[in-house]
Design an enzyme around this catalytic site. Structure first.
Site, PDB file in Angstrom:
ATOM      1  N   PHE A  13      60.577  -2.350  19.948  1.00 15.60           N
ATOM      2  CA  PHE A  13      59.615  -3.460  20.115  1.00 15.60           C
ATOM      3  C   PHE A  13      58.335  -3.259  19.283  1.00 15.60           C
ATOM      4  CE2 PHE A  13      56.153  -4.655  23.351  1.00 15.60           C
ATOM      5  CZ  PHE A  13      55.968  -5.926  22.835  1.00 15.60           C
ATOM      6  N   ILE A  14      57.607  -2.184  19.541  1.00  8.55           N
ATOM      7  CA  ILE A  14      56.301  -2.041  18.877  1.00  8.55           C
ATOM      8  C   ILE A  14      56.471  -1.514  17.455  1.00  8.55           C
ATOM      9  CG2 ILE A  14      53.952  -1.146  19.106  1.00  8.55           C
ATOM     10  CD1 ILE A  14      54.536  -0.604  22.079  1.00  8.55           C
ATOM     11  N   ILE A  62      65.749  11.466  15.918  1.00  6.06           N
ATOM     12  CA  ILE A  62      64.608  12.353  15.612  1.00  6.06           C
ATOM     13  C   ILE A  62      64.811  13.771  16.164  1.00  6.06           C
ATOM     14  CG2 ILE A  62      62.902  10.488  15.386  1.00  6.06           C
ATOM     15  CD1 ILE A  62      61.851  11.432  18.237  1.00  6.06           C
ATOM     16  N   THR A 127      50.468   6.561  25.417  1.00  4.05           N
ATOM     17  CA  THR A 127      50.320   5.536  26.459  1.00  4.05           C
ATOM     18  C   THR A 127      49.176   5.888  27.406  1.00  4.05           C
ATOM     19  OG1 THR A 127      51.371   4.649  28.446  1.00  4.05           O
ATOM     20  CG2 THR A 127      52.214   6.748  27.692  1.00  4.05           C
ATOM     21  N   ASP A 128      48.573   4.837  27.983  1.00  2.75           N
ATOM     22  CA  ASP A 128      47.525   5.088  28.995  1.00  2.75           C
ATOM     23  C   ASP A 128      48.109   5.684  30.267  1.00  2.75           C
ATOM     24  OD1 ASP A 128      48.853   2.852  29.990  1.00  2.75           O
ATOM     25  OD2 ASP A 128      47.064   1.617  30.221  1.00  2.75           O
ATOM     26  N   GLU A 129      49.447   5.662  30.393  1.00  2.00           N
ATOM     27  CA  GLU A 129      50.059   6.183  31.624  1.00  2.00           C
ATOM     28  C   GLU A 129      49.843   7.689  31.773  1.00  2.00           C
ATOM     29  OE1 GLU A 129      53.897   4.600  32.672  1.00  2.00           O
ATOM     30  OE2 GLU A 129      53.533   2.764  31.540  1.00  2.00           O
ATOM     31  N   TYR A 155      58.582   9.733  32.740  1.00  2.48           N
ATOM     32  CA  TYR A 155      58.223   9.113  31.452  1.00  2.48           C
ATOM     33  C   TYR A 155      56.815   9.519  31.039  1.00  2.48           C
ATOM     34  CZ  TYR A 155      56.218   5.587  28.354  1.00  2.48           C
ATOM     35  OH  TYR A 155      55.542   4.970  27.327  1.00  2.48           O
ATOM     36  N   SER A 158      56.472  13.118  30.071  1.00  2.00           N
ATOM     37  CA  SER A 158      57.029  13.462  28.750  1.00  2.00           C
ATOM     38  C   SER A 158      56.085  12.983  27.649  1.00  2.00           C
ATOM     39  CB  SER A 158      58.424  12.847  28.575  1.00  2.00           C
ATOM     40  OG  SER A 158      58.344  11.428  28.475  1.00  2.00           O
ATOM     41  N   LYS A 159      55.447  11.832  27.837  1.00  2.12           N
ATOM     42  CA  LYS A 159      54.515  11.322  26.821  1.00  2.12           C
ATOM     43  C   LYS A 159      53.246  12.183  26.784  1.00  2.12           C
ATOM     44  CE  LYS A 159      54.788   8.088  24.615  1.00  2.12           C
ATOM     45  NZ  LYS A 159      55.326   7.986  23.218  1.00  2.12           N
ATOM     46  N   ASN A 185      52.037  -3.347  26.437  1.00  4.24           N
ATOM     47  CA  ASN A 185      52.200  -4.331  25.358  1.00  4.24           C
ATOM     48  C   ASN A 185      53.094  -5.469  25.816  1.00  4.24           C
ATOM     49  OD1 ASN A 185      52.040  -2.768  22.129  1.00  4.24           O
ATOM     50  ND2 ASN A 185      51.123  -2.016  23.991  1.00  4.24           N
ATOM     51  N   TYR A 212      58.369  -5.701  42.403  1.00  7.88           N
ATOM     52  CA  TYR A 212      58.340  -4.453  43.178  1.00  7.88           C
ATOM     53  C   TYR A 212      57.200  -4.483  44.193  1.00  7.88           C
ATOM     54  CZ  TYR A 212      61.209  -2.447  39.333  1.00  7.88           C
ATOM     55  OH  TYR A 212      62.160  -2.181  38.396  1.00  7.88           O
TER      56      TYR A 212
HETATM   57  P1  NAD Z   1      61.257   0.636  22.779  1.00 11.28           P
HETATM   58  O1  NAD Z   1      62.034   1.263  23.873  1.00 11.28           O
HETATM   59  O2  NAD Z   1      61.302  -0.841  22.584  1.00 11.28           O
HETATM   60  O3  NAD Z   1      61.645   1.289  21.377  1.00 11.28           O
HETATM   61  C1  NAD Z   1      61.863   2.660  21.221  1.00 11.28           C
HETATM   62  C2  NAD Z   1      62.682   2.838  19.967  1.00 11.28           C
HETATM   63  O4  NAD Z   1      62.895   4.250  19.759  1.00 11.28           O
HETATM   64  C3  NAD Z   1      64.078   2.201  20.053  1.00 11.28           C
HETATM   65  O5  NAD Z   1      64.321   1.428  18.894  1.00 11.28           O
HETATM   66  C4  NAD Z   1      65.022   3.389  20.129  1.00 11.28           C
HETATM   67  O6  NAD Z   1      66.282   3.151  19.533  1.00 11.28           O
HETATM   68  C5  NAD Z   1      64.243   4.442  19.381  1.00 11.28           C
HETATM   69  N1  NAD Z   1      64.651   5.805  19.751  1.00 11.28           N
HETATM   70  C6  NAD Z   1      64.801   6.293  21.022  1.00 11.28           C
HETATM   71  N2  NAD Z   1      65.238   7.562  20.956  1.00 11.28           N
HETATM   72  C7  NAD Z   1      65.329   7.883  19.646  1.00 11.28           C
HETATM   73  C8  NAD Z   1      65.720   9.058  18.956  1.00 11.28           C
HETATM   74  N3  NAD Z   1      66.103  10.162  19.624  1.00 11.28           N
HETATM   75  N4  NAD Z   1      65.716   9.055  17.601  1.00 11.28           N
HETATM   76  C9  NAD Z   1      65.345   7.929  16.920  1.00 11.28           C
HETATM   77  N5  NAD Z   1      64.987   6.785  17.528  1.00 11.28           N
HETATM   78  C10 NAD Z   1      64.968   6.769  18.880  1.00 11.28           C
HETATM   79  O7  NAD Z   1      59.757   1.124  23.022  1.00 11.28           O
HETATM   80  P2  NAD Z   1      58.385   0.433  22.623  1.00 11.28           P
HETATM   81  O8  NAD Z   1      57.933  -0.386  23.754  1.00 11.28           O
HETATM   82  O9  NAD Z   1      58.497  -0.142  21.284  1.00 11.28           O
HETATM   83  O10 NAD Z   1      57.438   1.709  22.571  1.00 11.28           O
HETATM   84  C11 NAD Z   1      57.176   2.397  21.362  1.00 11.28           C
HETATM   85  C12 NAD Z   1      56.237   3.547  21.647  1.00 11.28           C
HETATM   86  O11 NAD Z   1      55.033   3.066  22.244  1.00 11.28           O
HETATM   87  C13 NAD Z   1      56.818   4.565  22.618  1.00 11.28           C
HETATM   88  O12 NAD Z   1      56.436   5.844  22.174  1.00 11.28           O
HETATM   89  C14 NAD Z   1      56.144   4.226  23.938  1.00 11.28           C
HETATM   90  O13 NAD Z   1      56.027   5.371  24.748  1.00 11.28           O
HETATM   91  C15 NAD Z   1      54.784   3.751  23.463  1.00 11.28           C
HETATM   92  N6  NAD Z   1      54.128   2.804  24.378  1.00 11.28           N
HETATM   93  C16 NAD Z   1      54.735   1.636  24.716  1.00 11.28           C
HETATM   94  C17 NAD Z   1      54.071   0.751  25.560  1.00 11.28           C
HETATM   95  C18 NAD Z   1      54.664  -0.576  25.936  1.00 11.28           C
HETATM   96  O14 NAD Z   1      54.037  -1.334  26.681  1.00 11.28           O
HETATM   97  N7  NAD Z   1      55.841  -0.941  25.467  1.00 11.28           N
HETATM   98  C19 NAD Z   1      52.807   1.061  26.054  1.00 11.28           C
HETATM   99  C20 NAD Z   1      52.240   2.277  25.690  1.00 11.28           C
HETATM  100  C21 NAD Z   1      52.898   3.124  24.836  1.00 11.28           C
HETATM  101  P1  TYD Z   2      57.040  -2.189  33.191  1.00 10.01           P
HETATM  102  O1  TYD Z   2      57.141  -3.375  32.311  1.00 10.01           O
HETATM  103  O2  TYD Z   2      58.260  -1.403  33.501  1.00 10.01           O
HETATM  104  O3  TYD Z   2      55.898  -1.266  32.571  1.00 10.01           O
HETATM  105  P2  TYD Z   2      55.139   0.048  33.204  1.00 10.01           P
HETATM  106  O4  TYD Z   2      55.834   0.480  34.416  1.00 10.01           O
HETATM  107  O5  TYD Z   2      55.272   1.033  32.087  1.00 10.01           O
HETATM  108  O6  TYD Z   2      53.739  -0.400  33.445  1.00 10.01           O
HETATM  109  O7  TYD Z   2      56.414  -2.646  34.569  1.00 10.01           O
HETATM  110  C1  TYD Z   2      55.164  -3.302  34.610  1.00 10.01           C
HETATM  111  C2  TYD Z   2      54.818  -3.529  36.071  1.00 10.01           C
HETATM  112  O8  TYD Z   2      55.757  -4.462  36.630  1.00 10.01           O
HETATM  113  C3  TYD Z   2      54.929  -2.281  36.912  1.00 10.01           C
HETATM  114  O9  TYD Z   2      53.885  -2.267  37.878  1.00 10.01           O
HETATM  115  C4  TYD Z   2      56.264  -2.404  37.595  1.00 10.01           C
HETATM  116  C5  TYD Z   2      56.446  -3.911  37.754  1.00 10.01           C
HETATM  117  N1  TYD Z   2      57.831  -4.390  37.698  1.00 10.01           N
HETATM  118  C6  TYD Z   2      58.323  -5.221  38.715  1.00 10.01           C
HETATM  119  O10 TYD Z   2      57.609  -5.564  39.674  1.00 10.01           O
HETATM  120  N2  TYD Z   2      59.614  -5.644  38.640  1.00 10.01           N
HETATM  121  C7  TYD Z   2      60.446  -5.286  37.624  1.00 10.01           C
HETATM  122  O11 TYD Z   2      61.652  -5.689  37.623  1.00 10.01           O
HETATM  123  C8  TYD Z   2      59.926  -4.457  36.572  1.00 10.01           C
HETATM  124  C9  TYD Z   2      60.791  -4.032  35.417  1.00 10.01           C
HETATM  125  C10 TYD Z   2      58.610  -4.038  36.645  1.00 10.01           C
END
Ligand code: NAD
Ligand code: TYD
Length: 343
Positions: A13-14, A62, A127-129, A155, A158-159, A185, A212
């Protein structure tokens, strides 16, 4: 100036949004995407990018040290940005091990290659988590870069480990590392296991929307393009060894997000279904992005009311519908494992 930038997780995604931004705004740069394409990567996400002569894709893992070394030796990147990760909290609760392998060990492999081939910058997308959560009744509290690391889920743990390892590689080996930590995001091409795309998909099909607990948990929502602009600002204006928080100034309770989506789609609130809460569910995330604003001149520019409309419109477009259907098909097992008998 011409640069070669290696992006990992660029089919996700990102990472894909970041590649799109680079190809558009730094047209003289060569963009390398390494992605093994886990369940979270729909291969059609990068259909457009593959047509661009400045874009190269390697379907590799990776964690594979030999393969990573070969790619670094061949491409000699100036900059590495690591997005690749297992990214879903609920999956980490069911199966933590893969999160440790990809998010920690995979990061170490990329940093070892970055040291060996002398990159100018290694950027770790965090991540802010990693800061844990804030109480719902303390609206005056925010995460800053000096908030202690205090994780809740496998999760986020690990981050946090990856962030700490990156900062250790800077201090111990002098690797030019930066770290960014962003809030939740949203936007096009997000896999429909995360709250917003899952709820859009379910509401569109008139299925129950599984909220949830009581839906009172709060997240700070950041439009994906704004996040990617923030990462580019860190690369170009940030200082090595530093952490930058990137937040959306946009806190919302989950139930309010769900209601906004239902309203936008013209669906009724009777579709909402309160289900058993997530174990260890973080209450509230809220970022103070002051440092990024002052030092990088970065600010999120997309108002949530605009970003959510754009996001829903994309998932309703022909491309978005097709993309979503492909993802949902590959997600059936997970939907069963996480949601069946959860009422
Ligand atoms: P995503 O799950 O959409 O994408 C992750 C990508 O990494 C996928 O395309 C997957 O195929 C690839 N991948 C996983 N394991 C791999 C490996 N071993 N080798 C190569 N590629 C691999 O995640 P995202 O939402 O795009 O998040 C991207 C980054 O941003 C992550 O590091 C996540 O922790 C961080 N992040 C995401 C959010 C969010 O809201 N989505 C918020 C904060 C931080
Ligand atoms: P999520 O998108 O999984 O992101 P994160 O847990 O990393 O913040 O979840 C966002 C919020 O939505 C989180 O408080 C959990 C809640 N949630 C639900 O209530 N129902 C769902 O089916 C999912 C996936 C998340």
């Amino acid at each position: 100036m011409k640069k070669t930038i290696l992006v990992t997780g660029g089919t996700g995604f990102i990472g894909n949004c970041f590649c799109k931004l680079l190809l558009q705004e730094r047209p003289e740069w060569k963009v390398i995407n390494i992605d093994v394409c886990t369940y979270a990567a729909n291969p059609h996400t990068i259909d457009e990018e593959l047509k661009n002569p400045n874009y190269v894709f390697y379907k590799e893992d990776i964690r594979d040290r030999k393969k990573m070394d070969e790619i670094f030796a061949k491409e000699r990147p100036n900059i590495v940005v690591n997005f690749a990760a297992e990214s879903h909290v609920d999956r980490s609760i069911k199966n933590p091990t893969i999160f440790l392998e990809t998010n920690i060990l995979g990061t170490a492999v990329l940093m070892d290659c970055s040291r060996k081939y002398g990159v100018e910058r290694y950027h770790q997308v965090g991540t802010d988590e990693v800061y844990g959560d804030l109480p719902l009744d303390r609206k005056d509290l925010f995460f800053t870069e000096s908030t202690p690391i205090h994780t809740s889920s496998p999760y986020s743990t690990s981050k946090a480990s990856a962030d700490l390892l990156a900062l250790a590689y800077h201090r111990t080996y002098g690797l030019p590392v930066t770290v960014s930590r962003c809030s939740n995001n949203y936007g096009p091409y997000q896999f429909p296991e995360k709250l917003i795309p899952l709820m859009i998909a379910k509401a569109t099909n008139n299925e129950k929307l599984p909220v949830y607990g009581q839906g009172l948990n709060v997240r700070d929502w950041l439009y994906v393009e704004d996040h990617c602009r923030g990462i580019l600002a860190v690369l170009e204006k940030g200082k090595v060894g530093e952490v930058y928080n990137l937040g959306g100034h946009n806190e919302k309770a989950n139930i309010d997000i769900v209601k906004i989506i239902l309203k936008e789609l013209g669906k009724g609130e009777e579709l909402i279904s309160y289900v058993a809460d997530r174990h260890g569910h973080d209450q509230r995330y809220a970022i103070d992005p002051h440092k990024a604003n002052v030092e990088l001149d970065w600010d999120p520019i997309t108002r949530f009311e605009v970003g959510i409309k754009k996001t829903i419109a994309w998932y309703q477009s022909d491309l978005g519908k097709k993309w979503l259907a492909e993802c949902i098909e590959s997600e059936q097992e997970w939907l069963k494992a996480n949601y069946e008998n959860r009422d």
